[in-house]
Design a protein around this motif. Structure first.
Motif, mmCIF file in Angstrom:
data_model
loop_
_atom_site.group_PDB
_atom_site.id
_atom_site.type_symbol
_atom_site.label_atom_id
_atom_site.label_comp_id
_atom_site.label_asym_id
_atom_site.label_seq_id
_atom_site.Cartn_x
_atom_site.Cartn_y
_atom_site.Cartn_z
ATOM 1 N N ALA A 51 0.829 -1.205 0.000
ATOM 2 C CA ALA A 51 0.000 0.000 0.000
ATOM 3 C C ALA A 51 0.866 1.259 0.000
ATOM 4 N N GLY A 52 1.937 1.250 0.798
ATOM 5 C CA GLY A 52 2.802 2.422 0.845
ATOM 6 C C GLY A 52 3.557 2.647 -0.446
ATOM 7 N N VAL A 53 4.085 1.574 -1.042
ATOM 8 C CA VAL A 53 4.816 1.701 -2.306
ATOM 9 C C VAL A 53 3.879 2.172 -3.415
ATOM 10 N N THR A 54 2.643 1.676 -3.423
ATOM 11 C CA THR A 54 1.682 2.121 -4.430
ATOM 12 C C THR A 54 1.347 3.590 -4.252
ATOM 13 N N ALA A 55 1.166 4.026 -3.006
ATOM 14 C CA ALA A 55 0.889 5.441 -2.761
ATOM 15 C C ALA A 55 2.049 6.313 -3.231
ATOM 16 N N ILE A 56 3.278 5.840 -3.013
ATOM 17 C CA ILE A 56 4.451 6.580 -3.473
ATOM 18 C C ILE A 56 4.487 6.658 -4.994
ATOM 19 N N ALA A 57 4.236 5.521 -5.645
ATOM 20 C CA ALA A 57 4.243 5.501 -7.107
ATOM 21 C C ALA A 57 3.144 6.388 -7.676
ATOM 22 N N ALA A 58 1.936 6.285 -7.117
ATOM 23 C CA ALA A 58 0.835 7.119 -7.593
ATOM 24 C C ALA A 58 1.118 8.593 -7.340
ATOM 25 N N GLY A 59 1.746 8.896 -6.208
ATOM 26 C CA GLY A 59 2.117 10.278 -5.938
ATOM 27 C C GLY A 59 3.106 10.815 -6.958
ATOM 28 N N ALA A 60 4.070 9.988 -7.354
ATOM 29 C CA ALA A 60 5.031 10.405 -8.374
ATOM 30 C C ALA A 60 4.350 10.638 -9.714
ATOM 31 N N PRO A 84 7.474 3.066 -13.319
ATOM 32 C CA PRO A 84 7.146 1.693 -12.927
ATOM 33 C C PRO A 84 8.383 0.823 -12.758
ATOM 34 N N VAL A 85 9.365 1.010 -13.635
ATOM 35 C CA VAL A 85 10.609 0.246 -13.506
ATOM 36 C C VAL A 85 11.314 0.607 -12.209
ATOM 37 N N ALA A 86 11.355 1.916 -11.896
ATOM 38 C CA ALA A 86 12.052 2.359 -10.690
ATOM 39 C C ALA A 86 11.340 1.896 -9.430
ATOM 40 N N VAL A 87 10.022 2.120 -9.395
ATOM 41 C CA VAL A 87 9.266 1.749 -8.199
ATOM 42 C C VAL A 87 9.224 0.236 -8.006
ATOM 43 N N LEU A 88 9.091 -0.483 -9.108
ATOM 44 C CA LEU A 88 8.997 -1.934 -9.026
ATOM 45 C C LEU A 88 10.364 -2.602 -9.112
ATOM 46 N N ALA A 89 11.437 -1.793 -9.085
ATOM 47 C CA ALA A 89 12.781 -2.372 -9.140
ATOM 48 C C ALA A 89 13.016 -3.303 -7.950
ATOM 49 N N LEU A 97 9.813 1.127 6.435
ATOM 50 C CA LEU A 97 10.156 2.528 6.182
ATOM 51 C C LEU A 97 11.380 2.648 5.278
ATOM 52 N N LEU A 98 12.336 1.750 5.422
ATOM 53 C CA LEU A 98 13.494 1.771 4.533
ATOM 54 C C LEU A 98 13.100 1.466 3.094
ATOM 55 N N LEU A 99 12.212 0.500 2.912
ATOM 56 C CA LEU A 99 11.747 0.193 1.552
ATOM 57 C C LEU A 99 10.912 1.340 0.994
ATOM 58 N N TYR A 100 10.158 2.040 1.853
ATOM 59 C CA TYR A 100 9.488 3.270 1.422
ATOM 60 C C TYR A 100 10.513 4.281 0.914
ATOM 61 N N PHE A 101 11.582 4.449 1.693
ATOM 62 C CA PHE A 101 12.607 5.435 1.338
ATOM 63 C C PHE A 101 13.203 5.148 -0.034
ATOM 64 N N TRP A 102 13.573 3.896 -0.264
ATOM 65 C CA TRP A 102 14.191 3.551 -1.548
ATOM 66 C C TRP A 102 13.188 3.680 -2.694
ATOM 67 N N SER A 103 11.935 3.312 -2.456
ATOM 68 C CA SER A 103 10.927 3.455 -3.504
ATOM 69 C C SER A 103 10.693 4.925 -3.839
ATOM 70 N N ALA A 104 10.596 5.765 -2.801
ATOM 71 C CA ALA A 104 10.388 7.195 -3.041
ATOM 72 C C ALA A 104 11.591 7.816 -3.729
ATOM 73 N N LEU A 105 12.780 7.397 -3.339
ATOM 74 C CA LEU A 105 13.985 7.944 -3.960
ATOM 75 C C LEU A 105 14.024 7.593 -5.445
ATOM 76 N N LEU A 106 13.710 6.347 -5.776
ATOM 77 C CA LEU A 106 13.722 5.937 -7.175
ATOM 78 C C LEU A 106 12.595 6.598 -7.963
ATOM 79 N N ALA A 107 11.410 6.712 -7.340
ATOM 80 C CA ALA A 107 10.252 7.232 -8.059
ATOM 81 C C ALA A 107 10.368 8.725 -8.313
ATOM 82 N N PHE A 108 10.745 9.488 -7.278
ATOM 83 C CA PHE A 108 10.759 10.944 -7.405
ATOM 84 C C PHE A 108 12.078 11.477 -7.963
ATOM 85 N N ALA A 109 13.082 10.621 -8.066
ATOM 86 C CA ALA A 109 14.349 11.075 -8.651
ATOM 87 C C ALA A 109 14.146 11.505 -10.098
ATOM 88 N N GLY A 110 13.416 10.683 -10.857
ATOM 89 C CA GLY A 110 13.163 11.038 -12.245
ATOM 90 C C GLY A 110 12.338 12.303 -12.368
#
Length: 408
Positions: free
Chosen positions: A176-185, A275-280, A324-337
């Motif tokens: 749920a958190g990773v999806t919210a991060i991806a959708a936010g990006a 999607p590649v970044a978030v689902l990496a 929370l660490l996996l949230y951090f990495w997902s957000a970093l990958l998603a919002f970096a682009g």
């Protein structure tokens, strides 16, 4: 007149509120119907937990879209672009398949057939197709796919996204958190394009992203550790489908020839890269699992407890901190682009991202290093104690100064 951003906030809040309020009802229904996840050797949870959280997620998404269709600005997203009714219908079908799996545990082929059916309806009748995408290399710039190729490619990408989100659902609140991060990006990307005039303010990807992010945020209070309910396959497959729909429509909604940024048309690759970044994380975890299992001579589908989230727990992270660490990495990958694509000073952003990567690596690995150092000290102390008790085993014991006669 209302500002479009306020309408997006409204539908996002409706999705969150409806999902939050209906999740306890979904939990009761799951208990009554026997849709309960019993603890297994490879699972992290230690108590039986109801599934079927996807029912509340679907209700939140559907009601938010129902309200959006009646708003002054956002109703425009239903007048052009994909047929939103077929998107919702495909979401309902895949959620129903997930409910059956949560209750009866369907076999993988049956689930795959259901995923292809729902995705096929969304792609063919709903018009959610990857008809073209920007390619920064070569002379053409824009690669146009004919319908004969666009339909199978879109179905394949959507099914992969659905299963990747299903695969990542291993810790409380992670999917749920990773999806919210991806959708936010996706929302930030799409809404920025609307402000620059490259998309209509009422665009399908922007609306889907806002609604999906809101629904996932409304589900998180019930799903975060310790989870009172899991989203189950009814939820993980649903969010994967909607996430893919937002990515596909965002890819084909802007004109690549008119877009200018610090990296030229790079932002138009973002819907494919996010999607590649978030689902990496789940994809890398999947590949590592296959190599690991095949390497030891077992089936690549044989379950084990060596996934990324298991490893984070093993090296000393708590359940909450691992998520929370996996949230951090997902957000970093998603919002970096997103940050690099829209920045006027891209190298400053790149430097900040590198610094964040270093910080993330330190925070992720320090508990493991600390644990190894602690174990090393314990082993050294134990060896010294053994040598002191048995001089023949190695290093001579520490000698005490003898007491000389008459010194007392």
């Amino acid at each position: 007149m209302t500002h479009p951003s306020l309408e997006y906030v409204l539908v996002g809040c409706i999705g969150a509120l409806v999902t939050f309020l209906l999740t306890p009802l979904a939990r009761r229904a799951a208990i009554r119907w026997g849709a309960v996840a019993l603890p297994r050797d490879r699972d992290v949870h230690a108590v039986a937990t109801p599934r079927m959280g996807g029912v509340a997620l679907f209700a939140g998404v559907a009601l938010a879209l129902f309200v959006a269709q009646r708003l002054p600005t956002l109703h425009g997203a239903f007048d052009k672009g994909p047929e939103m009714a077929w998107v919702v219908g495909a979401a309902a079908i895949i959620c129903l398949i997930g409910i059956l799996d949560d209750i009866f545990e369907l076999d993988s082929l049956t689930k795959l057939a259901g995923q292809v059916l729902a995705t096929g309806l969304m792609v063919t009748l709903g018009g959610v197709q990857l008809g073209s995408f920007y390619f920064p290399f070569g002379d053409s710039g824009t690669v146009v796919l004919g319908s004969d190729l666009a339909i199978p490619v879109t179905i394949l990408l959507t099914v992969l996204t659905i299963n990747a989100m299903n695969f990542i659902d291993g810790l409380d609140g992670l999917a749920a958190g990773v999806t919210a991060i991806a959708a936010g990006a996706f929302f930030v990307f799409s809404y920025h394009l609307t402000q620059q005039g490259y998309l209509d303010v009422a665009a399908t990807p922007t609306l889907l992203a806002a609604v999906l992010a809101g629904a996932c945020l409304g589900f998180l209070p019930h799903n975060f550790f310790p989870a009172r309910i899991f989203m189950g396959d009814s939820g993980s497959m649903l969010v994967g489908l909607l996430l893919s729909a937002a990515a596909t429509t965002a890819t084909t909604s802007a004109d690549p020839q008119s877009f200018k940024s610090a990296f030229g048309g790079l932002p138009l690759l973002l819907p494919l890269l996010i999607p590649v970044a978030v689902l990496a994380l789940p994809f890398v975890d999947l590949l590592l699992a296959v190599f690991r299992r095949v390497g030891r001579g077992s089936s690549p589908f044989a379950p084990d407890k060596q996934h990324l989230h298991h490893r984070l727990l093993e090296i000393g992270h708590s359940h909450r901190r691992a998520v929370l660490l996996l949230y951090f990495w997902s957000a970093l990958l998603a919002f970096a682009g997103v940050a690099v694509s829209f920045s006027t000073g891209p190298w400053v952003v790149v430097s900040m991202l590198i610094a964040l990567v270093v910080v993330g690596l330190v925070v992720s690995l320090v508990p493991g290093l600390r644990s190894r150092l602690r174990k090393g000290r314990v082993v050294t102390a134990a060896e010294d104690d053994i040598r002191a008790r048995n001089p023949a085993s190695g290093r001579p014991p520490v000698q005490e100064h003898p007491v000389q006669p008459g010194s007392v």
